[in-house]
Design a protein around this motif. Structure first.
Motif, mmCIF file in Angstrom:
data_model
loop_
_atom_site.group_PDB
_atom_site.id
_atom_site.type_symbol
_atom_site.label_atom_id
_atom_site.label_comp_id
_atom_site.label_asym_id
_atom_site.label_seq_id
_atom_site.Cartn_x
_atom_site.Cartn_y
_atom_site.Cartn_z
ATOM 1 N N GLY A 27 0.810 -1.214 0.000
ATOM 2 C CA GLY A 27 0.000 0.000 0.000
ATOM 3 C C GLY A 27 0.843 1.263 0.000
ATOM 4 N N CYS A 28 0.176 2.392 0.038
ATOM 5 C CA CYS A 28 0.846 3.681 0.099
ATOM 6 C C CYS A 28 -0.026 4.637 0.903
ATOM 7 C CB CYS A 28 1.123 4.228 -1.292
ATOM 8 S SG CYS A 28 -0.345 4.464 -2.284
ATOM 9 N N ARG A 29 0.562 5.776 1.268
ATOM 10 C CA ARG A 29 -0.204 6.793 1.978
ATOM 11 C C ARG A 29 0.386 8.154 1.646
ATOM 12 N NH1 ARG A 29 1.607 7.364 8.102
ATOM 13 N NH2 ARG A 29 3.837 7.249 7.784
ATOM 14 N N TRP A 30 -0.377 9.200 1.950
ATOM 15 C CA TRP A 30 0.060 10.563 1.697
ATOM 16 C C TRP A 30 0.664 11.144 2.972
ATOM 17 C CZ3 TRP A 30 0.510 12.724 -2.901
ATOM 18 C CH2 TRP A 30 -0.215 12.195 -3.957
ATOM 19 N N ILE A 31 1.785 11.842 2.820
ATOM 20 C CA ILE A 31 2.426 12.575 3.920
ATOM 21 C C ILE A 31 2.303 14.058 3.568
ATOM 22 C CG2 ILE A 31 4.592 13.022 5.140
ATOM 23 C CD1 ILE A 31 3.610 10.224 5.616
ATOM 24 N N TYR A 32 1.791 14.855 4.510
ATOM 25 C CA TYR A 32 1.608 16.280 4.281
ATOM 26 C C TYR A 32 2.579 17.075 5.149
ATOM 27 C CZ TYR A 32 -2.722 14.532 2.333
ATOM 28 O OH TYR A 32 -3.633 13.846 1.599
ATOM 29 N N LYS A 33 3.143 18.133 4.573
ATOM 30 C CA LYS A 33 4.114 18.946 5.275
ATOM 31 C C LYS A 33 3.917 20.404 4.885
ATOM 32 C CE LYS A 33 8.706 17.853 6.665
ATOM 33 N NZ LYS A 33 9.959 17.222 6.345
ATOM 34 N N ILE A 34 4.151 21.299 5.828
ATOM 35 C CA ILE A 34 4.100 22.732 5.552
ATOM 36 C C ILE A 34 5.533 23.242 5.527
ATOM 37 C CG2 ILE A 34 3.296 24.984 6.340
ATOM 38 C CD1 ILE A 34 1.007 23.518 7.781
ATOM 39 N N LYS A 35 5.929 23.873 4.431
ATOM 40 C CA LYS A 35 7.267 24.449 4.296
ATOM 41 C C LYS A 35 7.182 25.928 4.684
ATOM 42 C CE LYS A 35 9.512 20.970 2.563
ATOM 43 N NZ LYS A 35 10.743 20.448 3.073
ATOM 44 N N TYR A 36 8.101 26.357 5.563
ATOM 45 C CA TYR A 36 8.110 27.728 6.043
ATOM 46 C C TYR A 36 9.307 28.491 5.503
ATOM 47 C CZ TYR A 36 4.671 26.154 9.471
ATOM 48 O OH TYR A 36 3.552 25.639 10.072
ATOM 49 N N LYS A 37 9.134 29.811 5.337
ATOM 50 C CA LYS A 37 10.247 30.693 4.996
ATOM 51 C C LYS A 37 11.050 30.962 6.261
ATOM 52 C CE LYS A 37 7.678 33.087 1.374
ATOM 53 N NZ LYS A 37 7.157 34.369 0.920
ATOM 54 N N SER A 38 12.200 31.642 6.136
ATOM 55 C CA SER A 38 13.038 31.924 7.300
ATOM 56 C C SER A 38 12.349 32.842 8.304
ATOM 57 C CB SER A 38 14.369 32.530 6.862
ATOM 58 O OG SER A 38 14.139 33.713 6.128
ATOM 59 N N ASN A 39 11.390 33.661 7.835
ATOM 60 C CA ASN A 39 10.663 34.543 8.747
ATOM 61 C C ASN A 39 9.389 33.887 9.292
ATOM 62 O OD1 ASN A 39 9.008 34.572 6.539
ATOM 63 N ND2 ASN A 39 9.079 36.781 6.220
ATOM 64 N N GLU A 40 9.292 32.571 9.151
ATOM 65 C CA GLU A 40 8.213 31.731 9.672
ATOM 66 C C GLU A 40 6.871 31.909 8.957
ATOM 67 O OE1 GLU A 40 7.953 31.633 13.901
ATOM 68 O OE2 GLU A 40 10.114 31.531 14.154
ATOM 69 N N GLU A 41 6.871 32.564 7.794
ATOM 70 C CA GLU A 41 5.660 32.616 6.970
ATOM 71 C C GLU A 41 5.561 31.313 6.191
ATOM 72 O OE1 GLU A 41 5.410 35.951 4.337
ATOM 73 O OE2 GLU A 41 5.950 37.369 5.915
ATOM 74 N N ILE A 42 4.334 30.911 5.879
ATOM 75 C CA ILE A 42 4.145 29.695 5.102
ATOM 76 C C ILE A 42 4.590 29.941 3.668
ATOM 77 C CG2 ILE A 42 2.442 28.082 4.177
ATOM 78 C CD1 ILE A 42 0.856 28.461 6.753
#
Length: 112
Positions: A27-42
């Motif tokens: 099987g497989c699954r989805w992994i979700y991640k939020i990438k942030y800038k250096s100033n902590e903005e998305i």
């Protein structure tokens, strides 16, 4: 997720084939991640399809359809994924004239 799937299709990561008799699909699954800038903005949201290489249970499929995705290239989460990635890197560096060290396989040298 759509961008990840498009990239997988574009790179011919798998082909749709019938499941061989006596075999079970992984099987497989989805992994979700939020990438942030250096100033902590998305910066962006990232989705990655990961194979469940740790399991030997059957992947999702329709009861009427016995076809599966046969991997042509490695997918994140498979036990052989790091080996395949290293194979690709080694062959690419070799094609540019680099030689792999016998004592340290992570060292590549190009003589000029």
């Amino acid at each position: 997720m759509n961008e990840e799937m498009e990239a997988l299709y574009r790179n011919n990561t798998w082909e749709i084939v019938d499941l061989p008799k006596g075999r079970k699909a992984i099987g497989c699954r989805w992994i979700y991640k939020i990438k942030y800038k250096s100033n902590e903005e998305i910066e962006r949201y990232k989705a990655r399809l990961v194979a469940k290489g740790y399991s030997q249970r059957e992947g999702y499929h329709s009861k009427k359809d016995n076809r599966v995705c046969r991997l042509i290239k490695s997918l994140y989460g498979l036990k052989q994924a790091p080996r395949k990635g290293n194979e690709k890197l080694s062959s690419s560096l070799s094609s540019f004239g680099f030689e792999q060290s016998i004592n340290d396989y992570s060292l590549f040298v190009k003589k000029i």
